[in-house]
Design an enzyme around this catalytic site. Structure first.
Site, PDB file in Angstrom:
ATOM      1  N   CYS A  82       0.827  -1.212   0.000  1.00  0.00           N
ATOM      2  CA  CYS A  82       0.000   0.000   0.000  1.00  0.00           C
ATOM      3  C   CYS A  82       0.856   1.254   0.000  1.00  0.00           C
ATOM      4  O   CYS A  82       0.672   2.149  -0.815  1.00  0.00           O
ATOM      5  CB  CYS A  82      -0.938  -0.019   1.214  1.00  0.00           C
ATOM      6  SG  CYS A  82      -1.827   1.515   1.455  1.00  0.00           S
ATOM      7  N   CYS A 113      -1.421   1.699  -3.166  1.00  0.00           N
ATOM      8  CA  CYS A 113      -2.389   2.795  -2.993  1.00  0.00           C
ATOM      9  C   CYS A 113      -1.766   4.189  -2.948  1.00  0.00           C
ATOM     10  O   CYS A 113      -2.214   5.101  -3.653  1.00  0.00           O
ATOM     11  CB  CYS A 113      -3.178   2.629  -1.693  1.00  0.00           C
ATOM     12  SG  CYS A 113      -3.405   0.952  -1.122  1.00  0.00           S
ATOM     13  N   LYS A 158       0.324   5.336  -6.065  1.00  0.00           N
ATOM     14  CA  LYS A 158      -0.645   5.374  -7.167  1.00  0.00           C
ATOM     15  C   LYS A 158      -1.540   6.594  -7.066  1.00  0.00           C
ATOM     16  O   LYS A 158      -1.736   7.321  -8.028  1.00  0.00           O
ATOM     17  CB  LYS A 158      -1.501   4.102  -7.135  1.00  0.00           C
ATOM     18  CG  LYS A 158      -2.637   4.124  -8.107  1.00  0.00           C
ATOM     19  CD  LYS A 158      -3.700   3.136  -7.748  1.00  0.00           C
ATOM     20  CE  LYS A 158      -4.633   3.654  -6.668  1.00  0.00           C
ATOM     21  NZ  LYS A 158      -5.653   2.655  -6.285  1.00  0.00           N
ATOM     22  N   TYR A 170      -8.854  -3.171 -12.014  1.00  0.00           N
ATOM     23  CA  TYR A 170      -8.794  -1.778 -11.575  1.00  0.00           C
ATOM     24  C   TYR A 170      -7.388  -1.193 -11.675  1.00  0.00           C
ATOM     25  O   TYR A 170      -7.221  -0.024 -12.024  1.00  0.00           O
ATOM     26  CB  TYR A 170      -9.402  -1.604 -10.174  1.00  0.00           C
ATOM     27  CG  TYR A 170      -8.506  -1.933  -8.994  1.00  0.00           C
ATOM     28  CD1 TYR A 170      -7.766  -0.938  -8.366  1.00  0.00           C
ATOM     29  CD2 TYR A 170      -8.417  -3.223  -8.493  1.00  0.00           C
ATOM     30  CE1 TYR A 170      -6.955  -1.230  -7.265  1.00  0.00           C
ATOM     31  CE2 TYR A 170      -7.620  -3.519  -7.403  1.00  0.00           C
ATOM     32  CZ  TYR A 170      -6.882  -2.521  -6.795  1.00  0.00           C
ATOM     33  OH  TYR A 170      -6.086  -2.812  -5.720  1.00  0.00           O
ATOM     34  N   GLU A 190      -6.661   2.120 -13.819  1.00  0.00           N
ATOM     35  CA  GLU A 190      -6.140   3.305 -13.129  1.00  0.00           C
ATOM     36  C   GLU A 190      -4.838   3.768 -13.773  1.00  0.00           C
ATOM     37  O   GLU A 190      -4.640   4.964 -14.005  1.00  0.00           O
ATOM     38  CB  GLU A 190      -5.910   2.986 -11.648  1.00  0.00           C
ATOM     39  CG  GLU A 190      -7.216   2.824 -10.884  1.00  0.00           C
ATOM     40  CD  GLU A 190      -7.016   2.438  -9.425  1.00  0.00           C
ATOM     41  OE1 GLU A 190      -7.955   2.611  -8.641  1.00  0.00           O
ATOM     42  OE2 GLU A 190      -5.925   1.947  -9.056  1.00  0.00           O
ATOM     43  N   HIS A 192     -27.592  20.939  -2.156  1.00  0.00           N
ATOM     44  CA  HIS A 192     -27.701  21.544  -3.482  1.00  0.00           C
ATOM     45  C   HIS A 192     -26.784  22.760  -3.600  1.00  0.00           C
ATOM     46  O   HIS A 192     -26.657  23.514  -2.641  1.00  0.00           O
ATOM     47  CB  HIS A 192     -29.156  21.986  -3.689  1.00  0.00           C
ATOM     48  CG  HIS A 192     -29.397  22.567  -5.043  1.00  0.00           C
ATOM     49  ND1 HIS A 192     -29.473  21.781  -6.175  1.00  0.00           N
ATOM     50  CD2 HIS A 192     -29.560  23.844  -5.447  1.00  0.00           C
ATOM     51  CE1 HIS A 192     -29.686  22.565  -7.219  1.00  0.00           C
ATOM     52  NE2 HIS A 192     -29.747  23.813  -6.810  1.00  0.00           N
ATOM     53  N   GLU A 228     -26.452  14.931  -4.926  1.00  0.00           N
ATOM     54  CA  GLU A 228     -27.841  15.113  -4.493  1.00  0.00           C
ATOM     55  C   GLU A 228     -28.774  14.178  -5.264  1.00  0.00           C
ATOM     56  O   GLU A 228     -29.854  13.819  -4.790  1.00  0.00           O
ATOM     57  CB  GLU A 228     -28.294  16.571  -4.626  1.00  0.00           C
ATOM     58  CG  GLU A 228     -28.390  17.102  -6.036  1.00  0.00           C
ATOM     59  CD  GLU A 228     -28.788  18.598  -6.051  1.00  0.00           C
ATOM     60  OE1 GLU A 228     -29.890  18.911  -5.567  1.00  0.00           O
ATOM     61  OE2 GLU A 228     -27.995  19.413  -6.555  1.00  0.00           O
TER      62      GLU A 228
END
Ligand code: FAD
Length: 480
Positions: free
Chosen positions: A44, A49, A52, A179, A183, A463, A468
């Site tokens: 990681c 992670c 990256k 993934y 990525e 908003h 939303e």
């Protein structure tokens, strides 16, 4: 006096191992040692992670001048310096590794910069030749990227290599559709490389929601990533070798992809023939074709510990192996290969073994993100999985967000809820949008709590935001 050197010996100083060691020593007061054969922080922090995500950030600045100009700023396009970025990245990883070492020392964990193997139920052997005994052994050795089994696969790099590149390749071919492949396609494209991606399956991001996969694939192509599904490598050779010459050249194909076409210029190091019949040269080939648990030579099988598919350590719900004193957590068990999961498994192990509180690991409804452009945030069942299980209502909307539309951008976002028709529970939530990783962390709480569609509906919208829409989808798009 204990008959063992330690209460716990942890093998592997990555996400899971470091957390388990720290908590066992610091909170439970156990006598703990940990061996790490490479750098503290593990995949990681050192080659996953963290570097990256920093590269994702770096790559996303490329589009900012264009977007800013649409908002009235007078900003010229810039150029990216891999040297400048890499120096900062390396310094940051050094800093983080130092933090991990300090955390272990501060908790009273004794560390060994060595490879460890398991000799028997209570003994580990270090590459220094020392033997250490422990009441419990925790295997937290993680996994590693693997190249496909094909001739000349060594010519390609894997994810570990990307962070050490001396210079960025001009033309890069990424093999894979998971993934990590997607990525890095976005990262390398954003940093200025010409990115081609081959994936042998029909659609990238297998296992994620079908509609989300399609939207991300379209967005990747729109951005200029040359994505080919249903395609893989037939053969690859170094340019300049007789084998590469024998493959011939395909100037028409090269021209089609905007690459250099004459022989003198086609000096990329690797020539690749693909299943779609093309022959093209690339400066680098990057295999993102899978990972394998680090169990080779660890000594586990000799003790009767079963290794499953792919070499993963087989454990029960408490992460315990067939040998009662030996546990395993994280990627080496190949359950859900994510950092927060390895950490959870480490904490559950400590609760079980050192606090007398048997804690099974809850692998249900884990939110996760894919850091493509746009990002994918996901929790729970995909539409396809849910529909196989029961009758569902699908609430979905796809639109151009305000920020992009104002700048005349084409990017679309998607918000999607999968709802049980029987009890109205939200079974899955899938968001494709900038910042979807941040959004899904919060939506994940509601889904994990068992929120119904009506709970979402009675939450007032924030908003104006993209998210939303997740509380304003009134009518089902379809019932399946
Ligand atoms: P690791 O972190 O791999 O640690 C294992 C350690 O054990 C390593 O340091 C290794 O050197 C050491 N070791 C191995 N064998 C021995 C031995 N015999 N003796 C001593 N030491 C040994 N996860 C996310 O949640 N989000 C992400 O965005 C994400 N992105 C990723 C991107 C990439 C490119 C990769 C490769 C992975 C990514 N992951 C991500 C997955 C995540 O990194 C892993 O799930 C996590 O690191 C697993 O932790 P671990 O403790 O099981 O193993």
């Amino acid at each position: 006096m204990s008959e063992f050197d330690y209460d716990l010996f942890v093998i592997g100083g990555g996400s899971g191992g470091v957390r388990a060691a720290r908590v066992a020593a610091g909170e439970a007061g156990a006598k703990v040692a940990l061996a790490e054969e490479d750098r503290y922080g593990g995949t990681c922090v050192i080659r996953g992670c963290v570097p990256k995500k920093l590269m994702v950030f770096a790559s996303e600045y490329r589009d900012m001048p264009t977007a800013a100009r649409a908002y009235g700023w007078d900003i010229p396009d810039g150029t990216f310096s891999w040297d400048a970025f890499r120096a900062k990245l390396n310094a940051e990883l050094d800093r983080l590794e130092g933090v991990y070492r300090k955390l272990l020392a501060g908790s009273g964990v004794e560390t060994f910069d060595a490879r460890a193997t398991v000799k028997d139920a209570h003994t580990v052997v270090l590459s220094t030749g020392e033997e250490k005994t422990a009441k419990h052994i925790l295997v937290a050795t993680g996994g590693r990227p693997v190249r496909p089994d094909m001739p000349n696969a060594h010519l390609g790099m894997v994810s570990d290599d990307i962070f050490h590149l001396e210079k960025l390749p001009q033309r890069v071919l990424i093999i894979g559709g998971g993934y990590i492949a997607c990525e890095f396609a976005g990262i390398l494209h954003g940093l200025g490389c010409e990115v081609t991606q081959f994936y042998r399956g029909a659609q990238i991001l297998r296992g994620f929601d079908e509609e989300a996969r399609g939207l991300i694939a379209d967005a990747m192509k729109d951005r200029g990533i040359d994505l080919h599904t249903g395609t893989t490598i037939v053969e690859m050779h170094c340019v300049g070798t007789p084998e590469a010459d024998a493959m011939g050249e395909a100037p028409v194909e090269n021209a089609q992809y905007g690459l250099k076409t004459d022989k003198a210029d086609a000096n990329g190091p690797v020539r690749v023939k693909a299943t779609n019949g093309t022959i093209r040269d690339f400066d680098a080939v990057f295999f993102a074709t899978g990972r394998r648990p680090n169990t080779d030579g660890l000594g586990l099988e000799a003790l009767g510990i079963e290794l499953g598919r792919n070499g993963a350590v087989e454990v029960d719900e408490y992460s315990q192996t067939k040998v009662p004193s030996i546990y395993a957590i994280g990627d080496v068990t190949d359950r859900v290969n994510l950092t927060p999961v390895a950490i959870r498994e480490g904490m559950a192990f400590v609760n079980t073994v050192f606090h007398g509180n048997p804690t099974p690991v809850d692998h249900d409804l884990i939110p996760s993100a894919v850091f493509t452009q746009p990002e994918l945030g996901t929790v729970g069942l995909t539409e396809e999985e849910a529909a196989e299980q029961e009758e569902i209502e699908v609430y979905a909307t796809s639109f151009r967000p305000m920020q992009t539309a104002f700048a005349d951008g084409s990017g679309r976002v998607m918000m999607k809820l999968i709802v049980s028709k029987a009890n109205r529970t939200v079974l899955g939530c899938h968001i494709v949008a900038p910042g979807a990783g941040e959004m899904i962390q919060l939506a994940g709480i509601a889904v994990k709590m068992g929120a119904t569609k009506e709970d979402f509906d009675r939450t007032v919208a924030v908003h104006p935001t993209m998210s939303e829409e997740i509380v304003t989808m009134r009518n089902p798009t379809r019932t399946v």
